[in-house]
Design a protein around this motif. Sequence first.
Motif: not given
Length: 202
Positions: A160-170
């Motif tokens: 979930s953290g990887t997905i979170n990071t991608i979404i938040n960063f984008s």
Amino acid sequence: MKRGLKYDFPLIALLLIPVGVSLNVVGYQLSSILKLPVFIDMIGTIMVSMIAGPWIGALTGLLGNVVSGMLNPIAIAYGAVSMCVGFISGYLSKWKFYNNIFGVVLSCLIISVVSAASAAVVTVFLFGGVTGAGTDLITATFLAAGKELWNSVLSTNLISGTINTIINFSISWLIVRRIPARFLVKLNYGVPYVRKGVNLNE
């Protein structure tokens, strides 16, 4: 030239904190209300850290969790996680990792690991592995498969953290790209995000 901590706290950077906190709180509430398996509660933290540096980013992350904690006390416990993300993201920006695609990919991996590890510690030791979030379903799946609690929580957070990071960063990146150049150049770490050929007087 060596710069003191005061360098990272100009007034214009401090004024970004309420904006970042607001973005974090809105994202957290959406994730909580909709029981999403991901959290979009670090948009403000990453956005502010990119252009204002690690210390302002860490402070934004902490305050975002404190405000969210007024509605859901669980959020306060994860304040340290948000601080770590803001601090690491700020230094990655300072070291110009966000200036090319390879650096962005590497940065997302670093932030994901830092976020997952720190969040796993909080989840296991303070909440026994269960927080009532949508990610608990993923943890339960790993537990049912025979994994230990620590491994289950860490695996869940990495996914979930990887997905979170991608979404938040984008989303953070898109916001930064919309900030006027004349404002970016006034920030200690904003110049690298000024698009080439832009008239600073516009």
